[in-house]
Design an enzyme around this catalytic site. Structure first.
Site, PDB file in Angstrom:
ATOM      1  N   HIS A  36      41.094  75.964  64.691  1.00 15.81           N
ATOM      2  CA  HIS A  36      42.186  75.183  64.079  1.00 15.81           C
ATOM      3  C   HIS A  36      42.885  74.378  65.177  1.00 15.81           C
ATOM      4  CE1 HIS A  36      43.966  79.026  65.441  1.00 15.81           C
ATOM      5  NE2 HIS A  36      44.850  78.193  65.958  1.00 15.81           N
ATOM      6  N   HIS A 120      44.927  70.107  71.301  1.00 15.50           N
ATOM      7  CA  HIS A 120      43.606  70.614  71.694  1.00 15.50           C
ATOM      8  C   HIS A 120      43.146  71.617  70.645  1.00 15.50           C
ATOM      9  CE1 HIS A 120      46.358  73.751  73.051  1.00 15.50           C
ATOM     10  NE2 HIS A 120      45.361  74.575  72.811  1.00 15.50           N
TER      11      HIS A 120
HETATM   12  P1  2AM Z   1      45.787  77.563  70.809  1.00  6.08           P
HETATM   13  O1  2AM Z   1      44.747  78.556  71.212  1.00  6.08           O
HETATM   14  O2  2AM Z   1      45.312  76.623  69.784  1.00  6.08           O
HETATM   15  O3  2AM Z   1      46.437  76.919  71.953  1.00  6.08           O
HETATM   16  C1  2AM Z   1      47.177  81.485  66.809  1.00  6.08           C
HETATM   17  O4  2AM Z   1      47.315  82.669  67.515  1.00  6.08           O
HETATM   18  C2  2AM Z   1      47.323  80.300  67.731  1.00  6.08           C
HETATM   19  O5  2AM Z   1      48.605  80.289  68.312  1.00  6.08           O
HETATM   20  C3  2AM Z   1      46.325  80.344  68.867  1.00  6.08           C
HETATM   21  O6  2AM Z   1      45.197  79.624  68.494  1.00  6.08           O
HETATM   22  C4  2AM Z   1      47.070  79.754  70.019  1.00  6.08           C
HETATM   23  O7  2AM Z   1      46.916  78.346  70.054  1.00  6.08           O
HETATM   24  C5  2AM Z   1      48.527  79.988  69.677  1.00  6.08           C
HETATM   25  N1  2AM Z   1      49.098  81.139  70.408  1.00  6.08           N
HETATM   26  C6  2AM Z   1      48.755  82.416  70.333  1.00  6.08           C
HETATM   27  N2  2AM Z   1      49.524  83.174  71.119  1.00  6.08           N
HETATM   28  C7  2AM Z   1      50.388  82.344  71.707  1.00  6.08           C
HETATM   29  C8  2AM Z   1      51.467  82.533  72.603  1.00  6.08           C
HETATM   30  N3  2AM Z   1      51.803  83.739  73.073  1.00  6.08           N
HETATM   31  N4  2AM Z   1      52.129  81.452  72.995  1.00  6.08           N
HETATM   32  C9  2AM Z   1      51.810  80.239  72.527  1.00  6.08           C
HETATM   33  N5  2AM Z   1      50.807  80.003  71.664  1.00  6.08           N
HETATM   34  C10 2AM Z   1      50.115  81.046  71.244  1.00  6.08           C
END
Ligand code: 2AM
Length: 189
Positions: A36, A120
């Site tokens: 996503h 991204h």
């Molecule tokens: P990203 O990988 O697309 O950057 C769902 O968990 C989404 O939230 C993940 O795909 C990640 O995004 C983002 N995410 C998860 N944990 C996070 C955190 N601790 N801080 C910021 N973004 C987070």
């Protein structure tokens, strides 16, 4: 509930992104159903805040748009790659939507990172940095060709952490306008 807000991608694009899988030690590829575009990460949110949040997100008025893919890259940098991603061409309507989403989230007293939004699509997470393999992956996917994706809604997701990894479940979808808001003039004027 552990929540985040994202844009779903068409199934065909997710299948193609998933197929970019390349064997690398200590590297976990994101399965197609979890690919996503994250707009905002919220973390744990209680029931009262969730109700306010869905109201604030439903009040967002923004136009739909098209996403175009553009190559691959890694975070934080090529010497210590930890996340491999597919990039997107600049899309001002996406940036505007993220600003509105962040405003709505902050208005519900849910803290947000100060870092500017860097669009991204996470493809893989590396437990151990593997700069040479990652370099080969990035070189091999410089000319990544994917069809454009029309975006007509954004989605509030729950992320449940299970022993088999995270499971993402849509909580509520919020539609975007089918044509630019500025095009909409009242009837008869
Ligand atoms: P990203 O990988 O697309 O950057 C769902 O968990 C989404 O939230 C993940 O795909 C990640 O995004 C983002 N995410 C998860 N944990 C996070 C955190 N601790 N801080 C910021 N973004 C987070």
């Amino acid at each position: 509930m552990r929540l985040f807000i994202a844009i779903e991608l068409p199934a065909e694009i997710k299948r193609q992104l998933e197929k970019m899988d390349m064997r690398m030690s200590g590297c976990r590829w994101v399965p197609a159903e979890q690919i996503h575009l994250t707009l905002a990460f919220l973390g744990e949110v209680d029931g009262v805040t969730l109700k306010r949040l869905t109201g604030a997100l439903a009040a967002i008025r923004a136009p739909g748009f098209t996403l175009r893919f553009s190559g691959t890259g890694c975070f934080p940098d090529r010497r210590r790659p930890r996340i491999l991603w597919a990039g997107l061409e600049p899309q001002p309507k996406l940036d505007a939507l993220v600003s509105l989403v962040r405003e709505a989230v902050l208005a519900c007293a849910i803290p947000q990172e100060e870092r500017p939004f860097s669009p991204h699509i996470t493809l893989a997470r590396l437990k151990l940095p593997a700069p040479r393999e990652v370099e080969a992956f990035l070189m091999g996917n410089r000319a990544l060709e994917l069809p454009p994706a029309d975006v007509r809604e954004f989605v509030l997701f729950e992320s449940s952490l299970t022993s088999r990894g995270a499971v993402h479940t849509p909580v509520k979808a919020f539609p975007l306008a089918a044509r630019p808001i500025s095009d909409k003039t009242p009837q008869g004027t």
